[in-house]
Design an enzyme around this catalytic site. Structure first.
Site, short mmCIF file in Angstrom:
data_model
loop_
_atom_site.label_atom_id
_atom_site.label_comp_id
_atom_site.label_asym_id
_atom_site.label_seq_id
_atom_site.Cartn_x
_atom_site.Cartn_y
_atom_site.Cartn_z
N ARG A 44 0.83 -1.20 0.00
CA ARG A 44 0.00 0.00 0.00
C ARG A 44 0.87 1.25 0.00
O ARG A 44 0.57 2.22 -0.70
CB ARG A 44 -0.96 0.03 1.20
CG ARG A 44 -1.97 1.18 1.11
CD ARG A 44 -2.91 1.25 2.31
NE ARG A 44 -4.00 2.19 2.06
CZ ARG A 44 -3.94 3.50 2.29
NH1 ARG A 44 -2.82 4.04 2.77
NH2 ARG A 44 -4.97 4.28 2.04
N CYS A 45 1.93 1.25 0.77
CA CYS A 45 2.84 2.41 0.81
C CYS A 45 3.41 2.71 -0.56
O CYS A 45 3.66 3.88 -0.90
CB CYS A 45 3.99 2.15 1.77
SG CYS A 45 3.54 2.01 3.51
N MET A 46 3.65 1.67 -1.37
CA MET A 46 4.33 1.85 -2.66
C MET A 46 3.39 2.22 -3.80
O MET A 46 3.82 2.28 -4.95
CB MET A 46 5.06 0.56 -3.03
CG MET A 46 6.21 0.22 -2.11
SD MET A 46 7.25 -1.11 -2.77
CE MET A 46 6.07 -2.46 -2.92
#
EC number: 3.5.3.6
Length: 403
Positions: A391-393
């Site tokens: 999700r962060c990426m």
């Protein structure tokens, strides 16, 4: 969704149709042990393998129906017209601590002589003093422009919510220049400059907010983390701007989480994976406080209400269905802490009940599978060194609406 609408995100789990990534670049190779703390890293990924892992991630997204955009290409396209390239370079340099006007001019000339895409890559990678003719002493800091190794976590500098974005004010000086990229994309890129993209927060605001703390739980409910990187004042400003524009959201749930690096953003401890399922790190549950924010139209003011109850009860109330929490590592103290460090709770839903995770978090992945969640794992020996998960990426630009 209108033909000109380029941002459309009304859930965390609707089928992912368009998403922005940043393929790790030379900025990763400009990490060295002496500067890790300054650049917000704990380790040095091996770029060749990190790129291979990231390319695999992108291909998984494409094979599941998502168009993949790249941050670096979007920015290069956005600065092609008129004097935008000069303005972009001037703004980047203005946010770097350089006292000498002569060095600023030489740096500007050096960057402007490059083709657009090469220049964007160079700004991301960082510029060493020696590249513009300034002597580098071995014991001195070598960069005139710092590298931006956090850029492959595209979730943070801006966040797509509904038909608009928060152009974020980053907590640390190290990451503040990253949001300039978003500013030029949404102001000048041909696909976005005239598409009616709403601006819910601006990078010039004094209070910080980062995209890893911003979750779209439904077309009416947002969740925003009050965390190490996001101030409560910023959350209230975002809520007020969204409510005033009347774009459908009725409630913003403020999740106050421990202010530590291990729990840096809300999405490192809590993500939505299906209509009725969330992953959660068990370490936050005892300390979690939730405040519901709504808007009184008659009085034109925010209304805050502290919620009482378990996390399941609060989520069930606002999403109007029974909610189940799936605990990272099954709640085991050792397993959950180990897998949390490698973002076991940071899942990316690409459709309801279908998620991308790091393969190294095998205990949590097995538990997800037992809860009838379809898990697609990706290799992560190097990507995970940056302390961010799938999700962060990724920054979704378009998700299909839920039924």
């Amino acid at each position: 969704m209108g033909n000109k609408e380029r941002i459309h995100v009304y859930s965390e789990i609707g089928k992912l149709k368009k998403v922005m990534l940043h393929r790790p670049g030379k900025e990763i190779e400009n990490l060295v042990p002496d500067y890790l703390e300054r650049l917000l890293f704990d380790d040095i990924p091996y770029l060749e393998v990190a790129r291979r892992e990231h390319d695999y991630f992108a291909e998984v997204l494409r094979s599941n129906g998502a168009e993949v955009l790249y941050l670096e290409s979007l920015v290069a396209t956005a600065i092609t017209e008129g004097n935008l390239k000069e303005a972009f370079v001037a703004e980047m340099i203005s946010e770097v601590d350089i006292e000498s006007e002569g060095i600023k001019r030489e740096l500007s000339r050096y960057l402007l002589d490059m083709p657009d895409k090469e220049m964007v890559d160079k700004i991301m990678a960082g510029v060493r003093k020696s590249e513009i003719g300034v002597k580098e002493d071995y014991n001195d800091y070598p960069f005139i422009i710092d590298p931006m190794p956090n850029l492959y976590f595209t979730r943070d500098p801006f966040a797509c919510i509904g038909s608009g974005v928060t152009l974020n004010s980053m907590k640390t000086k190290t990451r503040r220049r990253e949001t300039i990229f978003g500013k030029y994309i949404f102001s000048h890129h041909p696909s976005y400059k005239d598409s009616g993209v709403g601006l819910w927060y601006d990078r010039t605001e004094p209070y910080s907010i980062e995209g890893g703390d911003e979750l779209v739980l439904s077309k009416e409910v947002l969740a925003i983390g009050f965390s190490q990187r996001t101030d409560k004042e910023a959350i209230l400003k975002v809520a007020e701007n969204i409510f005033k524009q009347n774009v459908g959201f009725k409630t913003v749930l403020i999740f106050e989480i421990p202010k530590t690096r291990a729990f840096m953003h809300l999405d490192t401890v809590f993500t939505m994976i299906d209509h009725d399922k969330f992953t959660v790190h068990p370490g936050i549950e005892a300390t979690l406080r939730v405040t519901a924010v709504s808007y009184d139209l008659a009085k034109e003011e925010l209304v805050l209400k502290e919620e009482i109850g378990t996390l399941e009860q609060i989520l069930s109330k606002y999403l109007d269905r029974h909610i189940s929490l799936i605990r990272c590592g099954g709640g085991d103290k050792i397993i959950s802490q180990r897998e949390q460090w490698n973002d076991g709770s940071n899942t990316l839903a690409i459709a309801p009940g279908r998620v991308i995770t790091y393969e190294r978090n095998y205990v949590t992945n097995e538990i997800l599978d037992k809860h009838n969640v379809s898990v697609i794992t990706i290799p992560s020996s190097e990507l995970s060194r940056g302390r961010g998960g799938p999700r962060c990426m990724s920054m979704p630009f378009i998700r299909e609406d839920l039924d």
